[in-house]
Enzyme design. Structure first.
Site, PDB file in Angstrom:
ATOM      1  N   LYS A 193     108.589  34.622  -9.658  1.00  0.00           N
ATOM      2  CA  LYS A 193     107.434  34.254  -8.833  1.00  0.00           C
ATOM      3  C   LYS A 193     107.846  33.121  -7.905  1.00  0.00           C
ATOM      4  CE  LYS A 193     102.697  32.503  -9.239  1.00  0.00           C
ATOM      5  NZ  LYS A 193     101.621  32.134 -10.183  1.00  0.00           N
ATOM      6  N   LYS A 246     106.774  38.627  -7.374  1.00  0.00           N
ATOM      7  CA  LYS A 246     105.585  38.179  -6.671  1.00  0.00           C
ATOM      8  C   LYS A 246     105.949  37.077  -5.688  1.00  0.00           C
ATOM      9  CE  LYS A 246     101.311  35.818  -7.501  1.00  0.00           C
ATOM     10  NZ  LYS A 246     100.522  35.046  -8.397  1.00  0.00           N
TER      11      LYS A 246
HETATM   12  C1  PBG Z   1      98.124  31.420 -10.896  1.00  0.00           C
HETATM   13  C2  PBG Z   1      98.254  32.618 -10.045  1.00  0.00           C
HETATM   14  C3  PBG Z   1      98.417  32.671  -8.637  1.00  0.00           C
HETATM   15  C4  PBG Z   1      98.357  34.027  -8.294  1.00  0.00           C
HETATM   16  C5  PBG Z   1      98.220  34.754  -9.467  1.00  0.00           C
HETATM   17  N1  PBG Z   1      98.182  33.867 -10.557  1.00  0.00           N
HETATM   18  C6  PBG Z   1      98.490  31.666  -7.593  1.00  0.00           C
HETATM   19  C7  PBG Z   1      99.341  30.512  -7.562  1.00  0.00           C
HETATM   20  O1  PBG Z   1     100.427  30.454  -8.148  1.00  0.00           O
HETATM   21  O2  PBG Z   1      98.880  29.591  -6.899  1.00  0.00           O
HETATM   22  C8  PBG Z   1      98.467  34.531  -6.869  1.00  0.00           C
HETATM   23  C9  PBG Z   1      97.720  35.740  -6.564  1.00  0.00           C
HETATM   24  C10 PBG Z   1      97.477  36.012  -5.142  1.00  0.00           C
HETATM   25  O3  PBG Z   1      97.808  35.245  -4.220  1.00  0.00           O
HETATM   26  O4  PBG Z   1      96.890  37.068  -4.920  1.00  0.00           O
HETATM   27  N2  PBG Z   1      99.267  30.923 -11.446  1.00  0.00           N
HETATM   28 ZN    ZN Z   2      98.909  28.773 -12.295  1.00  0.00          ZN
END
Ligand code: PBG
Ligand code: ZN
Length: 321
Positions: A193, A246
């Protein structure tokens, strides 16, 4: 000369030689649950995406099933936030309550729970803060993550998806689940991620903008390819059942890399900013929205994804039905 066009002339033959398919079974649809009743608030940066109270979430599950969508990933927005995200650690918090109600009303719905703390903490970071270093304390966060996993498991979650990018999280959660009698509960890791600007609209809907700094001390640098592969392989070694990349669109090379480095199922998260861009261009009449959406989805599958987490899932299902 090689006659490529020979197999392109007839639509039936084109479909016979098609290499990649998108189906409704490929999708997980994200839902955002908040306390209250009769609440369905559209997110301004994400047309068609809502924060919903539980009664509305249940209606939405009905609609999803009628479209053939039987997998959701659930995010909770609690009434009260504090420094450690207590609501997420409570069997009567928003996420546990929602999972129980959904599983009771829709037992066939496969309910994945996002496991993180950023929606539950008053500072908006993904764990317990280390005030000296102004970042998240990895090992303290592991402890409360194990607690959160057991809350999800007891509520009846079908799969746990840790998204906080803490080191050692998969070992920690696997041990906690196995020790708690949940050896059959799978873990889908947000294994690779990136620290991405594409999460902007999500933070509006999840109300999880960090109150200071950013997430670069735990999420990955978008420039790093070798490290991206190592991150996912580490989670595989720790016992993850499904890996994830992601965001999706700017990282198709990473999807392909991980597809080739691991035999595990691979998910992609087609994130909020990616959704917002298509919505915006479609609404402005700049692109043929449905066509570009389907082309994007087939691109994820072709890159090597097995599972697509997407806010477009309902629209895709409508087109496929
Ligand atoms: C939380 C999380 C995030 C997303 C999914 N779980 C955001 C982040 O890390 O700020 C992103 C999902 C999206 O942008 O659609 N950890
Ligand atoms: Zn988070």
């Amino acid at each position: 000369m090689e006659r490529f066009r020979r197999t392109r002339l007839n639509p039936q033959l084109r479909s016979l030689v098609r290499e990649t398919y998108v189906g409704v079974n490929d999708f997980i649809y994200p839902l955002f649950v908040r306390p209250g009743e009769g609440i369905k608030t559209e997110v301004s940066s994400m047309p068609g995406v809502y924060q919903m109270s539980l009664d509305e979430i249940l209606k939405e599950c009905e609609l999803l099933q009628s479209l053939g969508i039987y997998s959701i990933i659930l995010f909770g927005i609690p009434a009260v936030k504090d420094s450690i995200g207590s609501d997420a650690l409570c069997d009567h918090g928003i996420i546990a309550t929602a999972v129980r109600a959904i599983k009771r009303a829709y037992p066939k719905m496969f309910v994945v729970t996002d496991l993180c703390f950023c929606e539950y903490t008053d500072h908006g970071h993904c764990g317990i803060l280390d005030h000296v270093h102004e970042t998240v304390d990895n090992d303290l966060t592991l402890g409360i993550s194990a607690q959160q996993a057991l809350v999800h498991a007891r509520a009846g979650a079908d799969m746990i998806a840790p998204s906080g990018m803490m080191d050692g999280i998969i070992t920690t959660l696997r041990d906690a689940l196995d020790g708690g009698g949940y050896a059959n509960l799978p873990i889908m890791s947000y294994s690779t991620k990136f620290a991405s600007g594409y999460y902007g609209p999500f933070r509006d809907v999840a109300e999880s903008v960090p109150s200071f700094g950013d997430r670069s001390s735990y999420q990955m640098d978008p420039a790093n390819r070798r490290e991206a592969i190592r991150e996912s392989l580490a989670d595989e070694a720790q016992g993850a059942d499904i890996l994830m990349v992601k965001p999706a669109l700017a990282y198709l090379d990473i999807i392909r890399d991980i597809r080739e480095a691991s035999q595990l199922p691979l998910a992609v998260y087609n994130v909020s900013g990616e959704y917002a861009m298509l919505k915006c261009a479609g609404a402005a009449g700049l692109i043929d929205y449905n066509r570009v959406m389907m082309e994007t989805m087939v691109g994820f599958k072709r890159a090597g994804a097995d599972i697509i987490i997407s806010y477009h899932a309902k629209e895709v299902a409508q087109l496929l039905n």
